[in-house]
Design a protein around this motif. Sequence first.
Motif, PDB file in Angstrom:
ATOM      1  N   ARG A   1       0.803  -1.217   0.000  1.00  0.00           N
ATOM      2  CA  ARG A   1       0.000   0.000   0.000  1.00  0.00           C
ATOM      3  C   ARG A   1       0.839   1.271   0.000  1.00  0.00           C
TER       4      ARG A   1
ATOM      5  N   TYR B   1      -1.327   4.380   0.059  1.00  0.00           N
ATOM      6  CA  TYR B   1      -1.918   4.905   1.288  1.00  0.00           C
ATOM      7  C   TYR B   1      -1.565   6.384   1.436  1.00  0.00           C
TER       8      TYR B   1
ATOM      9  N   HIS C   1      -2.728   9.599   2.448  1.00  0.00           N
ATOM     10  CA  HIS C   1      -3.848  10.146   3.211  1.00  0.00           C
ATOM     11  C   HIS C   1      -3.626  11.602   3.609  1.00  0.00           C
TER      12      HIS C   1
END
Length: 817
Positions: A710, A727, A729
């Motif tokens: 990820r 990932y 974010h």
Amino acid sequence: MAKTVRVIISGGGTGGHIFPAVSIANAIKEKLPTAEILFVGAEGRMEMEKVPAAGYSIIGLPIQGLYRSFTFKNFKVIAKAISSLKKAKKIIKDFNPDIAIGVGGYASGPLLWQAASMGIPTLIQEQNSYAGVTNKLLAKKANKICVAYQNMDRFFPADRIIYTGNPVRQNLLEGIDKKEEAYKHFNLDPMKKTILVVGGSLGARTINESLRLGLEKLVAEKNIQIIWQTGKFYIEDIRKSVEEFRSKTGTSTENLYISDFIPNMDLAYSIADLVVSRAGASSISELSLLKKACILVPSPNVSEDHQRKNAMALVEKNAAIMITDDKSREELVNNMLDLVKKEEALSSLRKNITSFACPAAAEQIAIEVFKTIGITDPALISRRKSATPQPKKAKKKESNKRYFFLGIGGIGMSAIARYFHKQGHLVAGYDLTKTPLTEKLEEEGIKIHYKDNISLVPVKFMDRDNTIIIYTPAIPDDMSEKVFFKEGNFTMLKRSEILGELTDGKKALCVAGTHGKTTTSTLLAHILNQRAEKVNAFLGGISKNYESNLIVSSADQVVVEADEYDRSFLRLKPNMAIVTATDADHLDIYGTKEELLKTFAEFTSLIEENGVLVMKKGIEMVPNVKESVKVYEYSASEKADFYAENITIENGELYFDFVGLGKKIEKVQLGVPIKINVENAVAAMAIAMLNGMSAQTIKKAVQTFRGSVRRFDIKVKNNKVVYIDDYAHHPEEIKACVESIRSLYPDKRICGIFQPHLYSRTKDFANEFAESLSKLDDVIVLDIYPARELPIKGVTSNLIHRKIKGKKSVLCKKKIV
């Protein structure tokens, strides 16, 4: 052989009791480092958090104060008092103290009463000008009573009274000459008068309400600025009121610095021309020692009207101004704005309050402690102790230890669970959702359940004397299993606490940063693992090279991903550290970017003597390292101590030259060929080089690095389509990810599927997310993934979606299959 001196310190409830108690403990340890100190407090009160944070062990009693009015609830209070007396007796028998110290509050009653009854010397520290009921009762059997005010023979036997003053937090004195740092920290103007408003560690409703009602007057004063500590119970209401006032009036509130708690109170005090405060004994002692002009607003809710009596002791000497709580709403704001403009009046108050200062209070109390148990020179005890060979204690068989994890499926929690399981301990846990990671843990032999039900906890883990509960901050306080373990007095540790213990004693190589730390730490661990001596690692992602977030070896070095969430990384003791980025994030924890930067600086202060800090060039953080720590900068775009140059992409592969310490490693091939990873690689290679690794070994390791699950994780790659799982974010991560894809695939159309992570982060960075996503050709925005959070009213993915510019953007729900 010299006997180890053991001291129990009991009391708490508020910062006014806790901070002096910790100061006394520190003074004892400074004079006699071999002393063993145990704190005893009240379960559920703030001492149970603050004392361990100061480095001391504490045991909680189920004691609580009586209700003032008649109520049947007091029968329960009495039952708890009886239970506390029994538990206090057992604590004393187990610890076998030489002396027991009480710092006030009902928490000190059972412990000191039992200690005196068992023939153990006791010493009381009374902080107020009017003695409390508990201390007046305990004084009948106490050997010594240390006081902070004169004429205390009204309450205690005169022959046992010693005037010492109140201990204060010694770090406050360190901020006296840090005005420049303080103005920068709070983003305030050195040319303006500064008023510091505090209501104690938990806050004061009346003081907060008084300032809220006076907002118009506060912001109208162009030459006055306010540092306002609201307390955690009032911060949301105050921020909401200020925001509504700003929206309604269009008035700037930039002269207000508002925070629920100010950990760097030394800096706040250093620039305060006037302090508005409750009149707790500890606060008055600090104000006296720091020579601060003050307005005191005594709390009417303190037993026996202590605070009003404390304030009056100063008012009678013209050392403070007092405004009673009932008049505060009408008078406080006008009085403080008027007084701060009168330099002559401020000067007089500063001069007069100095007479109440006792700078060596903690040291004096420590001396009295030693005298009471017959030690005239602690230094002799310390030397004798260190000079006497001690028999080695047989190591306990650690295979009997049991660890139960609340939130075991978290990436950081699972690494620790794996570690204990590999060491042969019994491990089990709970998580809300079954995932590939929890399934893997179950395959490895760790029992996990997915429903909050205490009956599902294996019986072996119900033994509180042999089970340690490890929990993540994501677990809510009302989760029934957490409540059960807490009420059952199990040993409960945060993930950060246990990680700090596991890495203590090893050479910790810690990688911190608001983004980039997972890839950097995983690459660093991979590079170091090419050596004969290998390395240990606790990672924040699943390494594709090792198919795990844990690497275990017999080496004395450990790579740790240092998580800034919940200030977890402050539990670590880095030997070397990397800071990759300090962009604003986790504002649900920090409140402001300034507070985040301050905490990162605090992290750098933890680096050991003669250690190393490698930080990205250009980040805002100003490190606060020890003088012996070497600081290096790195970059992938400009010259620094360590940097990359000649970055090229050839046939889908990325190459660069690494330069550092006067050496160059040419044409390094990056195993995960994305541009942002050049920066991460430079940081990891810098630490590897500083650890003496050869250029050839480093170069080969970087080439064979396969990345983390990820993290720019290429799932599908063919002539028609490339599918990447990442990932990302944070807005800066999304921006870097898109730019890297553009450089690798300049002729392809890029569609991004984005699921916002956390309501709070969506609220704080909606504009920035939209700006980064606007760099894509097509965007699909999913519902927010809440993780640990409850919904925030008005916060949805649409906050981002509607601001994405010039692109084909779709808002849709994630289908559960």
